[in-house]
Design an enzyme around this catalytic site. Structure first.
Site, mmCIF file in Angstrom:
data_model
loop_
_atom_site.group_PDB
_atom_site.id
_atom_site.type_symbol
_atom_site.label_atom_id
_atom_site.label_comp_id
_atom_site.label_asym_id
_atom_site.label_seq_id
_atom_site.Cartn_x
_atom_site.Cartn_y
_atom_site.Cartn_z
ATOM 1 N N TYR A 297 0.848 -1.198 0.000
ATOM 2 C CA TYR A 297 0.000 0.000 0.000
ATOM 3 C C TYR A 297 0.882 1.245 0.000
ATOM 4 C CZ TYR A 297 -4.572 2.117 0.789
ATOM 5 O OH TYR A 297 -5.762 2.791 0.642
ATOM 6 N N TYR B 3 -0.395 4.595 -10.569
ATOM 7 C CA TYR B 3 -1.429 3.895 -11.342
ATOM 8 C C TYR B 3 -2.803 4.502 -11.049
ATOM 9 C CZ TYR B 3 -5.051 0.274 -11.836
ATOM 10 O OH TYR B 3 -6.229 -0.388 -12.064
#
Lengths: 139, 387
Positions: free
Chosen positions: B286, B334
């Site tokens: 993460y 992304y």
């Protein structure tokens, strides 16, 4: 009030804390069973689960454990104060508070001695901090 | 838990400059992703008997009963529903919860899905939560949320371990190199350490390019038992180990700013899997902020505590490096629709099924996904393997 600092929604857990600040005192609950000083104020000791707590006064002196200088904010009030300093402060008895430090950001360092400044605003009093050297002459 | 439950299908939706293509709603996104994930697995929505849903899109519409809302929309009749919301790590947690439910026989085919159009809705800001309950001890003092909490941890980390802003920047530089290889990534232009340091400071020591994106996005994952997995299209990706852990909701309650709950989650995951950190071939971590990744590589045991700042030097985690991290470009480059964790799992699965295209990593049979929620508040770690 437009552009005002956001005011705590005082509740049963926090009533004493904010009331005492208006009287110029920093106080928090302390566990009567295990002795833990508890911040933020709450109704049960997170260490021993006793619910017998006593409000105790703190001196308001502490040292900076960590800090950040904020250059952006979506909060109407804080957007007028950029850049400003928010810090985690080690107050006595292992109490750690998150607060605003009214200081020129370039002066900040971890370990800086600070002291509470009772800031009246919006009908309450905020427990802000300032460098201790701004209050006492400690050249 | 070993080799009893597997990921058998994944799906997501196309993004263009961070916006979901076609103006879809949160429910449409989840329908697209779920349909793709089930088709990928070789299953249908009639096979789904476990549903795992979270997010914040239920308000102001159907409310917080989002599992029931998705169930209604998709025409499902689940016998097991989980709407755990522990922040962005929720989907790693749901893999653990789904694995436990499947192992216990409460459901056989679990669908995890997520959709967010936070960028389209312009619903994101830094203002902090309303000053109610414990937030009355944080919001009035101006801490931007969630970046402020991560910035406090980063300042402390740099102080304790002698690291510099340049070291944090290396994390973003490496991850951006993966995004260059992903046609779906929002930001694909290469960056340098100087670019990160020259980007606007938001909350020191975190610059703009130390921060994740704000995008739309949606995804879905299908899990099932080893028995059912035999009839699915894909090789089963086994849930080898799992752990979750919690710490604080406000930063004043975080005892040690360089010791996030990922430590406790990792210990559980590795001990259940019976493998060691040095066995791993890649990681999907993460990356809400660069500091999140630095703290997590240490927590996972990929390096010693206090050495995470060196871990990213010399492109070590970038394409061609010895230990790939965030092979789709991550939340930094992304996409980041608010709760990123599902994309860690989707990318890990694609790498393990060798569908990575130009970004395919050479070794992808044993990997980890490590989710972080809130302000280093929650962690869930899933260890994945293919035979």
């Amino acid at each position: 009030m437009a552009n005002g600092r956001r005011v705590p929604v005082v509740d049963h857990d926090s009533q004493n804390f904010w009331d005492h600040l208006r009287q110029g005192r920093l106080s928090i609950p302390r566990c009567s069973a295990c002795g833990l000083y508890i911040y933020y104020p709450r109704s049960i000791c997170p260490r021993c689960f006793s619910n017998v707590l006593t409000w105790v006064e703190l001196s308001g002196k502490g040292t900076v454990y960590s800090y950040t200088v904020c250059y952006r904010s979506s909060d109407e009030y804080w957007a007028t104060k950029l850049p400003y300093v928010v810090a985690l402060i080690e107050v006595e008895n292992n109490v750690r508070m998150l607060s605003y430090i009214d200081v020129e950001p370039s002066r900040m360092y971890i370990g800086m001695p600070v002291i509470i400044r009772f800031t009246p605003a919006e009908g309450t009093v905020f427990p802000d901090f300032v460098p201790i050297s701004d209050v006492f002459n400690v050249e | 838990m070993e080799r009893r439950v597997a990921i058998v299908g994944v799906g997501d939706v196309e993004l263009e400059k961070g916006y979901v293509v076609g103006g879809l709603t949160e429910l449409e996104i989840q329908a697209v992703a779920a349909k793709r994930a089930l088709e990928d697995a070789g299953l249908t929505h009639r096979d789904v008997d476990g549903l795992f849903v979270t997010g914040d899109w239920g308000l102001p519409g159907p409310g917080l009963m989002m599992g029931v809302a998705v169930s209604d929309y998709l025409g499902l009749y689940p016998r097991y529903v989980d709407t755990s919301n522990i922040g962005g790590a929720a989907f790693e947690a749901m893999v653990g919860h789904a694995a436990a439910a499947i192992h216990a026989g409460y459901c056989q085919v679990a669908l995890i899905c997520y959709g967010s159009i936070q960028k389209s809705r312009k619903s994101r800001n830094l203002a902090g939560r309303p000053p109610v309950l414990m937030q009355q001890f944080e919001t009035p003092f101006g801490l931007p949320s969630p970046i402020g909490g991560y910035a406090l941890a980063a300042t402390r980390y740099l102080h304790e371990f002698g690291a510099r802003e340049e070291d944090l920047a290396e994390v973003a530089v490496n991850i951006r190199r993966w995004a260059e290889l992903n046609p779906q990534a929002t930001l694909r232009t290469p960056i340098t350490v100087e670019d990160v340091l020259n980007s606007p400071m938001i909350c020191s020591p975190l610059h703009l390019l130390d921060c994740c994106l704000v995008t739309d996005g949606g995804g879905a994952i299908v899990l099932t038992s080893a028995e059912r997995a035999r009839d699915c299209r894909n090789r089963p990706i086994w849930i080898l180990g799992y752990g979750e852990a919690y710490d604080h909701i406000v930063m004043a309650s975080m005892h040690d700013l360089t010791h996030p709950p990922a430590y406790a989650a990792s210990v559980q995951a590795f001990s259940r899997a019976g493998i060691r950190p040095e066995d791993l071939e890649f990681a999907e971590i993460y990356d809400s902020f660069t500091i999140t990744v630095m703290l997590t590589v240490e927590a996972l045991g990929l390096c010693e505590k206090g050495q995470g700042w060196e871990f990213f030097h010399n492109g070590r985690t970038a394409p061609g490096g010895e230990f790939p991290i965030n092979t789709n470009g991550g939340g930094l480059a992304y996409a980041h629709p608010g709760m990123y964790g599902i994309f860690l799992l989707i990318e890990a699965a694609r790498q393990m099924w060798r569908r990575g295209g130009v970004r395919q990593i050479p070794k992808a049979s044993l990997g980890v996904t490590a989710g972080t929620g809130g302000s280093l508040s929650s962690s869930a770690v899933v260890l994945l393997g293919v035979d």
